[in-house]
Enzyme design. Structure first.
Site, short mmCIF file in Angstrom:
data_model
loop_
_atom_site.label_atom_id
_atom_site.label_comp_id
_atom_site.label_asym_id
_atom_site.label_seq_id
_atom_site.Cartn_x
_atom_site.Cartn_y
_atom_site.Cartn_z
N HIS A 250 4.80 -2.27 -0.52
CA HIS A 250 4.47 -2.52 0.77
C HIS A 250 5.37 -2.31 1.80
O HIS A 250 6.26 -2.98 1.85
CB HIS A 250 3.65 -3.86 0.72
CG HIS A 250 2.78 -3.77 1.91
ND1 HIS A 250 2.78 -4.16 3.06
CD2 HIS A 250 1.16 -3.45 1.81
CE1 HIS A 250 1.59 -3.93 3.76
NE2 HIS A 250 0.75 -3.55 3.14
N GLU A 303 -3.89 -2.73 -3.03
CA GLU A 303 -4.90 -1.49 -3.42
C GLU A 303 -4.76 -1.91 -5.15
O GLU A 303 -5.86 -1.39 -5.64
CB GLU A 303 -4.12 -0.21 -3.52
CG GLU A 303 -3.69 0.02 -2.18
CD GLU A 303 -4.78 0.46 -1.19
OE1 GLU A 303 -6.02 0.57 -1.73
OE2 GLU A 303 -4.58 1.26 -0.08
#
Ligand code: COA
Length: 366
Positions: A250, A303
């Site tokens: 991320h 996700e």
């Protein structure tokens, strides 16, 4: 004066706006909307109330229901339909330019657009299922929440487990600071364009796999690993080919992504049939990524378990970016309104460092 050292690819770390909406706590692994931890929202307030919190700082100021509207020509490709129809609404509804209308008007436009965007995704998904008809309004009206109405509009029925999966997913992904799509929305809003133009541009930015499209890749990945029963082999082959494992890493978090934590818990609570294999692959992938990149924190991102939760609601992978767009209408709307408040200041205009050829003449290039 600027220097070569000012070059920040992707503007990473450059503070371009001030916001009161939300900001991920990158070290602490929590996410707060207007100061409220999302852990206090999920399961207690439906998504449409959280929309009100983000846009108006008021949990009782909910996103409205969509008004009657006939899309021009849906294709069944939800992200493309959503982008095209959202832009088209600017013309159909004669939306005013953000720099010319009042804040109340902009807020009203964003509410109408947000609600309609969800309806467009539901109708596009119905078409993708091969159903050319629409679900009657009185059937949709029986739904109590936006998530339930969304499912009714799409399938004509709404399983409570599916409703919970979608509501949780939408709340967890409703807002996340100045990511690529939100930045896009603000850039367009900063020009004074109408709210439909800003939201439709944001949908385009979200449709790529490095931002909103990753869940579409996670489900096939879990299926392959479940089939082969060899997560170690699959991960090491992937890393040997220098390919990315979707759902890990991320730009912001250097700790656990709090959304991943909530979505993982939800997937388990809802009895996801993919939960076990997902947890196993997560364990193997995290260990391998840690070994390959000992100096980076490559943790599970939103996700990964989004894909597992969306699978509980039987969302087909190609629909994942449009589902993400449905949740982000809240964050985008809040940012567009925030950007509107500083118009006409705040027009974005970063610089590019020219690294092309020096001056030359056409005769020299032949
Ligand atoms: N799988 C394998 N390797 C990864 C990786 C992943 N998921 N994420 C990062 N890396 C590696 C890169 O290959 C790169 O290696 P290199 O230096 O040998 O080229 C290194 O880590 C740094 O990558 P970079 O893209 O600069 O890191 P970042 O922190 O800026 O990237 C993402 C953030 C999200 C773009 C990245 O982690 C990624 O592509 N993840 C997969 C896609 C995804 O899940 N997207 C959804 C995000 S919410």
């Amino acid at each position: 004066m600027s220097s070569a050292n000012d070059f920040r690819p992707g503007l990473e770390g450059v503070i371009a706006v001030e916001t009161e909406i939300a900001e991920p706590d990158r070290e602490g692994g929590s996410l707060r909307y207007r100061g409220i931890d999302i852990e206090e929202l999920v399961g207690h307030y439906p998504y449409e109330d959280v929309w009100g919190l983000l846009v108006d700082d008021d949990l009782s100021s909910k996103m409205p229901d969509p008004e009657p509207y006939e899309p021009a020509q849906l294709t069944g490709n939800a992200p493309a339909d959503l982008q095209a129809e959202t832009a088209r609404l600017g013309g159909v509804w004669k939306l005013g330019k953000l720099h010319e209308i009042s804040e109340e008007q902009a807020r009203q436009d964003l509410g109408r657009l947000s609600a309609q965007m969800m309806s467009i995704v539901a109708r596009s998904a119905r078409l993708a299922d091969g159903k050319e008809d629409t679900v009657p309004d009185d059937v949709v009206a029986k739904g109590k929440t936006a998530a339930e109405k969304f499912l009714l509009r799409w399938r004509g029925e709404a399983d409570p487990r599916h409703v919970k999966a979608i509501d949780t997913y939408w709340i967890c992904t409703a807002e996340h600071g100045l990511n690529a799509s939100t930045f896009t929305a603000r850039v367009v809003a900063s020009t004074g364009a109408d709210a439909g133009a800003a939201l439709s541009a944001a949908v385009g930015a979200l449709s790529g796999p490095l931002h909103g499209g990753a869940p579409a890749y996670v489900k096939p990945m879990l299926e392959v690993v479940a089939r082969t029963g060899d997560p170690e082999g699959w991960v090491s082959e992937k890393l040997a080919r220098h390919e990315r494992i979707m759902g890990f890493g991320h730009r912001v978090y250097r700790a656990e992504d709090p959304r991943s934590r909530i979505l993982k818990r939800t997937a388990k609570e809802l009895g996801s049939p993919q939960f076990e294999i997902a947890e196993e692959l997560e364990r193997v992938a995290l260990a391998a990524l840690h070994e390959a990149y000992p100096n980076r924190v490559l943790a599970t991102n939103v996700e990964y378990y989004s894909a597992v939760v969306l699978d509980v609601a039987q969302i087909p992978p190609p629909l994942a970016p449009a589902m993400f767009a449905c949740s982000r209408v809240a964050g985008w709307s809040a940012h567009i309104l925030e950007q509107k408040r500083i118009l006409p200041r705040g027009l974005f205009r970063p610089s590019a460092r020219y690294v092309g050829p020096g001056e030359r003449h056409l005769a020299e290039t032949n």
